[in-house]
Write a protein that holds these residues in place. Sequence first.
Motif, PDB file in Angstrom:
ATOM      1  N   TRP A 105       0.819  -1.213   0.000  1.00  0.00           N
ATOM      2  CA  TRP A 105       0.000   0.000   0.000  1.00  0.00           C
ATOM      3  C   TRP A 105       0.855   1.266   0.000  1.00  0.00           C
ATOM      4  O   TRP A 105       0.472   2.276  -0.587  1.00  0.00           O
ATOM      5  CB  TRP A 105      -0.988  -0.001   1.170  1.00  0.00           C
ATOM      6  CG  TRP A 105      -2.221  -0.727   0.792  1.00  0.00           C
ATOM      7  CD1 TRP A 105      -2.573  -1.997   1.152  1.00  0.00           C
ATOM      8  CD2 TRP A 105      -3.259  -0.263  -0.080  1.00  0.00           C
ATOM      9  NE1 TRP A 105      -3.761  -2.346   0.561  1.00  0.00           N
ATOM     10  CE2 TRP A 105      -4.208  -1.294  -0.199  1.00  0.00           C
ATOM     11  CE3 TRP A 105      -3.476   0.911  -0.780  1.00  0.00           C
ATOM     12  CZ2 TRP A 105      -5.348  -1.180  -0.978  1.00  0.00           C
ATOM     13  CZ3 TRP A 105      -4.611   1.024  -1.560  1.00  0.00           C
ATOM     14  CH2 TRP A 105      -5.532  -0.013  -1.646  1.00  0.00           C
ATOM     15  N   MET A 106       2.003   1.210   0.640  1.00  0.00           N
ATOM     16  CA  MET A 106       2.905   2.374   0.598  1.00  0.00           C
ATOM     17  C   MET A 106       3.333   2.650  -0.837  1.00  0.00           C
ATOM     18  O   MET A 106       3.308   3.798  -1.289  1.00  0.00           O
ATOM     19  CB  MET A 106       4.136   2.137   1.485  1.00  0.00           C
ATOM     20  CG  MET A 106       3.845   2.169   2.968  1.00  0.00           C
ATOM     21  SD  MET A 106       3.378   3.805   3.571  1.00  0.00           S
ATOM     22  CE  MET A 106       4.932   4.689   3.436  1.00  0.00           C
ATOM     23  N   ASP A 152      -4.278  -3.378 -11.486  1.00  0.00           N
ATOM     24  CA  ASP A 152      -4.940  -2.075 -11.590  1.00  0.00           C
ATOM     25  C   ASP A 152      -3.950  -0.938 -11.342  1.00  0.00           C
ATOM     26  O   ASP A 152      -3.987   0.095 -12.006  1.00  0.00           O
ATOM     27  CB  ASP A 152      -6.105  -1.960 -10.601  1.00  0.00           C
ATOM     28  CG  ASP A 152      -7.280  -2.846 -10.964  1.00  0.00           C
ATOM     29  OD1 ASP A 152      -7.397  -3.228 -12.152  1.00  0.00           O
ATOM     30  OD2 ASP A 152      -8.077  -3.152 -10.061  1.00  0.00           O
ATOM     31  N   HIS A 153      -3.063  -1.133 -10.368  1.00  0.00           N
ATOM     32  CA  HIS A 153      -2.056  -0.112 -10.065  1.00  0.00           C
ATOM     33  C   HIS A 153      -1.092   0.038 -11.241  1.00  0.00           C
ATOM     34  O   HIS A 153      -0.733   1.157 -11.615  1.00  0.00           O
ATOM     35  CB  HIS A 153      -1.288  -0.465  -8.792  1.00  0.00           C
ATOM     36  CG  HIS A 153      -0.217   0.516  -8.466  1.00  0.00           C
ATOM     37  ND1 HIS A 153      -0.474   1.761  -7.957  1.00  0.00           N
ATOM     38  CD2 HIS A 153       1.125   0.443  -8.607  1.00  0.00           C
ATOM     39  CE1 HIS A 153       0.660   2.416  -7.788  1.00  0.00           C
ATOM     40  NE2 HIS A 153       1.646   1.631  -8.179  1.00  0.00           N
ATOM     41  N   ALA A 194      -0.482   3.385 -13.590  1.00  0.00           N
ATOM     42  CA  ALA A 194       0.836   3.984 -13.812  1.00  0.00           C
ATOM     43  C   ALA A 194       1.087   4.193 -15.302  1.00  0.00           C
ATOM     44  O   ALA A 194       1.614   5.241 -15.701  1.00  0.00           O
ATOM     45  CB  ALA A 194       1.916   3.094 -13.202  1.00  0.00           C
ATOM     46  N   ILE A 195       0.693   3.227 -16.116  1.00  0.00           N
ATOM     47  CA  ILE A 195       0.869   3.353 -17.567  1.00  0.00           C
ATOM     48  C   ILE A 195      -0.053   4.440 -18.122  1.00  0.00           C
ATOM     49  O   ILE A 195       0.351   5.235 -18.982  1.00  0.00           O
ATOM     50  CB  ILE A 195       0.578   1.998 -18.263  1.00  0.00           C
ATOM     51  CG1 ILE A 195       1.638   0.967 -17.874  1.00  0.00           C
ATOM     52  CG2 ILE A 195       0.508   2.154 -19.779  1.00  0.00           C
ATOM     53  CD1 ILE A 195       3.052   1.321 -18.294  1.00  0.00           C
ATOM     54  N   ASP A 196      -1.281   4.509 -17.627  1.00  0.00           N
ATOM     55  CA  ASP A 196      -2.239   5.524 -18.089  1.00  0.00           C
ATOM     56  C   ASP A 196      -1.729   6.945 -17.844  1.00  0.00           C
ATOM     57  O   ASP A 196      -2.076   7.867 -18.573  1.00  0.00           O
ATOM     58  CB  ASP A 196      -3.598   5.334 -17.422  1.00  0.00           C
ATOM     59  CG  ASP A 196      -4.337   4.111 -17.935  1.00  0.00           C
ATOM     60  OD1 ASP A 196      -3.915   3.548 -18.985  1.00  0.00           O
ATOM     61  OD2 ASP A 196      -5.314   3.697 -17.284  1.00  0.00           O
ATOM     62  N   LYS A 197      -0.917   7.136 -16.806  1.00  0.00           N
ATOM     63  CA  LYS A 197      -0.387   8.471 -16.509  1.00  0.00           C
ATOM     64  C   LYS A 197       0.559   8.946 -17.604  1.00  0.00           C
ATOM     65  O   LYS A 197       0.806  10.145 -17.749  1.00  0.00           O
ATOM     66  CB  LYS A 197       0.342   8.461 -15.163  1.00  0.00           C
ATOM     67  CG  LYS A 197      -0.581   8.334 -13.978  1.00  0.00           C
ATOM     68  CD  LYS A 197       0.189   8.270 -12.683  1.00  0.00           C
ATOM     69  CE  LYS A 197      -0.755   8.014 -11.511  1.00  0.00           C
ATOM     70  NZ  LYS A 197      -0.008   7.849 -10.261  1.00  0.00           N
ATOM     71  N   LEU A 198       1.111   8.006 -18.363  1.00  0.00           N
ATOM     72  CA  LEU A 198       2.061   8.353 -19.420  1.00  0.00           C
ATOM     73  C   LEU A 198       1.356   8.848 -20.685  1.00  0.00           C
ATOM     74  O   LEU A 198       1.981   9.470 -21.536  1.00  0.00           O
ATOM     75  CB  LEU A 198       2.934   7.153 -19.769  1.00  0.00           C
ATOM     76  CG  LEU A 198       3.832   6.631 -18.639  1.00  0.00           C
ATOM     77  CD1 LEU A 198       4.525   5.360 -19.075  1.00  0.00           C
ATOM     78  CD2 LEU A 198       4.845   7.685 -18.230  1.00  0.00           C
TER      79      LEU A 198
END
Length: 110
Positions: free
Chosen positions: A68-69, A100-101, A105-109
Amino acid sequence: MLNGGFQRRNFIEHGLACPLGNILLRVSQGDALYIAFNPLLRPHTVACKTAGISGFTPHGWRHHWASWMIMSGCDLFTLMKLGGWSSLQMVQRYAAVNSDHMKSAIDKLT
């Protein structure tokens, strides 16, 4: 705490340390507080039994916390220091991320 024969310090918020100090058997040395037993073992065991969960130990919460961190944006080096690990390889062993995480992370690119 001892980990592999090495002393490790874990930081606890002051507001939590005071109430915990009243229920824990402890040995103080300077600023360090050494917990001599796990006060969460019994409540953890009862909660898991009530929920029908088997094979999940209190140590599993360490993996959960590390994951979670990372998913909350903590970098590996900071997590290594907070968790008391001596190498980034150990941090990676503890901290797992779900699909999902990774997708987020990829979607932010894009």
